[in-house]
Design a protein around this motif. Structure first.
Motif, PDB file in Angstrom:
ATOM      1  N   ALA A 125       0.839  -1.205   0.000  1.00  6.57           N
ATOM      2  CA  ALA A 125       0.000   0.000   0.000  1.00  6.57           C
ATOM      3  C   ALA A 125       0.873   1.254   0.000  1.00  6.57           C
ATOM      4  O   ALA A 125       0.592   2.227  -0.720  1.00  6.57           O
ATOM      5  CB  ALA A 125      -0.917  -0.015   1.219  1.00  6.57           C
ATOM      6  N   ALA A 126       1.953   1.212   0.772  1.00  4.75           N
ATOM      7  CA  ALA A 126       2.879   2.356   0.811  1.00  4.75           C
ATOM      8  C   ALA A 126       3.499   2.586  -0.565  1.00  4.75           C
ATOM      9  O   ALA A 126       3.606   3.727  -1.033  1.00  4.75           O
ATOM     10  CB  ALA A 126       3.967   2.113   1.852  1.00  4.75           C
ATOM     11  N   LEU A 127       3.859   1.500  -1.251  1.00  5.60           N
ATOM     12  CA  LEU A 127       4.458   1.618  -2.588  1.00  5.60           C
ATOM     13  C   LEU A 127       3.458   2.228  -3.570  1.00  5.60           C
ATOM     14  O   LEU A 127       3.812   3.062  -4.406  1.00  5.60           O
ATOM     15  CB  LEU A 127       4.889   0.228  -3.088  1.00  5.60           C
ATOM     16  CG  LEU A 127       6.123  -0.373  -2.424  1.00  5.60           C
ATOM     17  CD1 LEU A 127       6.271  -1.841  -2.789  1.00  5.60           C
ATOM     18  CD2 LEU A 127       7.375   0.393  -2.845  1.00  5.60           C
ATOM     19  N   PHE A 128       2.208   1.812  -3.450  1.00  8.38           N
ATOM     20  CA  PHE A 128       1.152   2.352  -4.316  1.00  8.38           C
ATOM     21  C   PHE A 128       1.010   3.861  -4.089  1.00  8.38           C
ATOM     22  O   PHE A 128       0.962   4.645  -5.042  1.00  8.38           O
ATOM     23  CB  PHE A 128      -0.171   1.630  -4.010  1.00  8.38           C
ATOM     24  CG  PHE A 128      -1.369   2.261  -4.648  1.00  8.38           C
ATOM     25  CD1 PHE A 128      -1.555   2.177  -6.016  1.00  8.38           C
ATOM     26  CD2 PHE A 128      -2.296   2.947  -3.886  1.00  8.38           C
ATOM     27  CE1 PHE A 128      -2.665   2.772  -6.615  1.00  8.38           C
ATOM     28  CE2 PHE A 128      -3.404   3.533  -4.478  1.00  8.38           C
ATOM     29  CZ  PHE A 128      -3.586   3.454  -5.844  1.00  8.38           C
ATOM     30  N   ILE A 129       0.974   4.259  -2.815  1.00  5.21           N
ATOM     31  CA  ILE A 129       0.798   5.684  -2.491  1.00  5.21           C
ATOM     32  C   ILE A 129       1.993   6.502  -3.012  1.00  5.21           C
ATOM     33  O   ILE A 129       1.806   7.560  -3.625  1.00  5.21           O
ATOM     34  CB  ILE A 129       0.633   5.863  -0.958  1.00  5.21           C
ATOM     35  CG1 ILE A 129      -0.711   5.270  -0.522  1.00  5.21           C
ATOM     36  CG2 ILE A 129       0.714   7.337  -0.558  1.00  5.21           C
ATOM     37  CD1 ILE A 129      -0.864   5.084   0.970  1.00  5.21           C
ATOM     38  N   VAL A 130       3.193   5.983  -2.814  1.00  8.14           N
ATOM     39  CA  VAL A 130       4.379   6.724  -3.270  1.00  8.14           C
ATOM     40  C   VAL A 130       4.366   6.867  -4.799  1.00  8.14           C
ATOM     41  O   VAL A 130       4.700   7.926  -5.336  1.00  8.14           O
ATOM     42  CB  VAL A 130       5.685   6.022  -2.793  1.00  8.14           C
ATOM     43  CG1 VAL A 130       6.915   6.713  -3.370  1.00  8.14           C
ATOM     44  CG2 VAL A 130       5.774   6.018  -1.276  1.00  8.14           C
ATOM     45  N   THR A 131       3.931   5.806  -5.505  1.00  6.55           N
ATOM     46  CA  THR A 131       3.853   5.890  -6.975  1.00  6.55           C
ATOM     47  C   THR A 131       2.841   6.958  -7.401  1.00  6.55           C
ATOM     48  O   THR A 131       3.094   7.734  -8.333  1.00  6.55           O
ATOM     49  CB  THR A 131       3.457   4.521  -7.572  1.00  6.55           C
ATOM     50  OG1 THR A 131       4.381   3.534  -7.118  1.00  6.55           O
ATOM     51  CG2 THR A 131       3.487   4.547  -9.089  1.00  6.55           C
ATOM     52  N   MET A 132       1.703   7.009  -6.698  1.00  8.60           N
ATOM     53  CA  MET A 132       0.686   8.024  -7.018  1.00  8.60           C
ATOM     54  C   MET A 132       1.246   9.433  -6.773  1.00  8.60           C
ATOM     55  O   MET A 132       1.010  10.353  -7.561  1.00  8.60           O
ATOM     56  CB  MET A 132      -0.562   7.812  -6.142  1.00  8.60           C
ATOM     57  CG  MET A 132      -1.347   6.554  -6.448  1.00  8.60           C
ATOM     58  SD  MET A 132      -1.950   6.486  -8.147  1.00  8.60           S
ATOM     59  CE  MET A 132      -0.829   5.313  -8.861  1.00  8.60           C
ATOM     60  N   ILE A 133       2.005   9.577  -5.682  1.00 11.36           N
ATOM     61  CA  ILE A 133       2.617  10.888  -5.386  1.00 11.36           C
ATOM     62  C   ILE A 133       3.602  11.267  -6.496  1.00 11.36           C
ATOM     63  O   ILE A 133       3.619  12.405  -6.971  1.00 11.36           O
ATOM     64  CB  ILE A 133       3.335  10.869  -4.009  1.00 11.36           C
ATOM     65  CG1 ILE A 133       2.308  10.697  -2.886  1.00 11.36           C
ATOM     66  CG2 ILE A 133       4.145  12.147  -3.790  1.00 11.36           C
ATOM     67  CD1 ILE A 133       2.910  10.472  -1.508  1.00 11.36           C
ATOM     68  N   GLU A 134       4.388  10.281  -6.944  1.00  9.10           N
ATOM     69  CA  GLU A 134       5.358  10.530  -8.029  1.00  9.10           C
ATOM     70  C   GLU A 134       4.662  11.098  -9.265  1.00  9.10           C
ATOM     71  O   GLU A 134       5.099  12.091  -9.840  1.00  9.10           O
ATOM     72  CB  GLU A 134       6.034   9.213  -8.426  1.00  9.10           C
ATOM     73  CG  GLU A 134       7.330   8.923  -7.730  1.00  9.10           C
ATOM     74  CD  GLU A 134       7.978   7.652  -8.273  1.00  9.10           C
ATOM     75  OE1 GLU A 134       9.180   7.554  -8.205  1.00  9.10           O
ATOM     76  OE2 GLU A 134       7.262   6.741  -8.743  1.00  9.10           O
ATOM     77  N   VAL A 135       3.588  10.423  -9.661  1.00  9.96           N
ATOM     78  CA  VAL A 135       2.883  10.837 -10.877  1.00  9.96           C
ATOM     79  C   VAL A 135       2.225  12.199 -10.671  1.00  9.96           C
ATOM     80  O   VAL A 135       2.263  13.065 -11.556  1.00  9.96           O
ATOM     81  CB  VAL A 135       1.843   9.765 -11.288  1.00  9.96           C
ATOM     82  CG1 VAL A 135       1.062  10.210 -12.510  1.00  9.96           C
ATOM     83  CG2 VAL A 135       2.542   8.435 -11.569  1.00  9.96           C
ATOM     84  N   ALA A 136       1.660  12.417  -9.466  1.00 10.27           N
ATOM     85  CA  ALA A 136       1.015  13.710  -9.179  1.00 10.27           C
ATOM     86  C   ALA A 136       2.049  14.836  -9.238  1.00 10.27           C
ATOM     87  O   ALA A 136       1.799  15.886  -9.857  1.00 10.27           O
ATOM     88  CB  ALA A 136       0.354  13.659  -7.802  1.00 10.27           C
ATOM     89  N   VAL A 137       3.207  14.596  -8.629  1.00  8.60           N
ATOM     90  CA  VAL A 137       4.270  15.612  -8.608  1.00  8.60           C
ATOM     91  C   VAL A 137       4.701  15.961 -10.037  1.00  8.60           C
ATOM     92  O   VAL A 137       4.949  17.125 -10.358  1.00  8.60           O
ATOM     93  CB  VAL A 137       5.480  15.080  -7.779  1.00  8.60           C
ATOM     94  CG1 VAL A 137       6.743  15.887  -8.054  1.00  8.60           C
ATOM     95  CG2 VAL A 137       5.145  15.103  -6.293  1.00  8.60           C
TER      96      VAL A 137
END
Lengths: 120, 208
Positions: free
Chosen positions: A42-54
């Protein structure tokens, strides 16, 4: 007869019962359970979403590269430490892998520096 | 969770560690150099193409060319590969507690997610080729296809290993005592995943 063949025999199985193998190799700790793995996922998923958002936030253009590198390093560490168990296994595995990583990083930096290239 | 009491642990080695696992880590360390060199070559040459297409929007000879990369699509691919790492580690956890059914389900899930990733890459390559990018079209094309192609080949090998393990499991030849087989396959699979984490950031997200 190979060791694997021996283990398959009646004598081999009885020997394993008489002298059960150690639960952990030297210098190792117990691996986490499924719940912890799912939390890391779940943490990896959230970090990936943050990457794309950034990536899509124009206001962050000036600091985009350091942010993306930091997030990528975080994901890399989570997978290597938890899923590949470097946090829990014998330190010799970590030494070997980190040695390879450092060597690769050195080649990477030397190649880019020699030819005057950068990340952007 | 306790490690599975594997017969493999009974092996006596000078380090006290299983040599197969040691060898796998040594192999992965050498793979770091392999992919590190390919990524460095890509970063070195991606801006030196004298002709389109380009990874992101570019101007060549006064003509503006639209970039090729489709970030939302690649983000989904990255997500698929990340989730396959979760299912892989769940397969290992299952076999270590002698849960045969769980192991089979998670191994099959990992293989399916791997195949989905490869399909996505095949689609992306086809689209890029349609846009005029090939191995020989420009320096970006050469370095991009070599880097991502080698990664895709690694994923393909990983899927084949997973399918082999699945066949072994269905034939009853993969039990708790052989959990090291799943662990070694898992190490390889997670490595392929971390390489994609780096490629996704350095190649796709960080643009010139």
């Amino acid at each position: 007869m190979t060791l694997a063949d021996y283990r398959g025999t009646k004598e081999g199985r009885e020997e394993a019962v008489r002298h059960p193998p150690a639960a952990h190799a030297p210098g190792e700790r117990a691996h986490p359970g499924p719940v912890e793995y799912i939390k890391i996922g779940a943490a990896l998923f959230i970090v990936t979403m943050i990457e794309v958002a950034v990536y899509y936030i124009d206001a962050l253009d000036d600091v985009l590269v350091p942010i993306l590198l930091a997030l990528s390093a975080l994901k890399f560490s989570l997978v290597v430490m938890w899923f590949m168990h470097l946090r829990f296994d014998n330190r010799m595995f970590s030494t070997m892998f980190v040695g390879g990583l450092i060597l690769a990083g050195a080649v990477f930096v030397v190649v880019l520096a020699t030819f005057g290239a950068g990340l952007v | 969770m306790q490690h599975a009491p594997t017969a493999d642990a009974a092996l006596e080695t000078s380090t006290g560690l299983d040599n197969r696992k040691l060898l796998m880590w040594l192999f992965l360390a050498s793979e770091c150099l392999f992919f590190g060199s390919l990524i460095a070559a890509y970063l070195l040459y991606r801006n030196q193409s004298i002709g389109a297409p380009c990874p992101s929007d570019c101007v060549i000879d006064g003509v503006t060319h639209e970039g090729l990369f489709d970030i939302p699509f690649t983000s989904v691919s990255a997500f698929v590969l990340l989730m396959s790492s979760v299912s892989m580690v769940l397969a290992l956890a299952a076999i270590q507690r002698a849960d045969q059914r769980g192991m089979r389900v998670w191994l099959a899930t990992t293989a399916l997610l791997g195949m989905l990733f490869i399909s996505g890459q095949a689609f992306e390559f086809t689209e890029f080729h349609r846009e005029g990018l090939s191995l020989s079209s420009n320096l970006f094309g050469t370095t991009f296809f070599v880097l991502t192609g080698f990664h895709g080949a690694h994923v393909t090998v990983g899927v084949l290993i997973l399918l082999s393990l699945l066949v072994m499991a269905f034939r009853g030849r993969l039990n708790q005592a052989q959990s090291l087989h799943v662990e070694l396959a898992g190490l390889y699979w997670h490595f392929v995943d971390v390489v994609w984490i780096v490629i996704f950031t350095l190649v796709y997200l960080i643009q010139p």
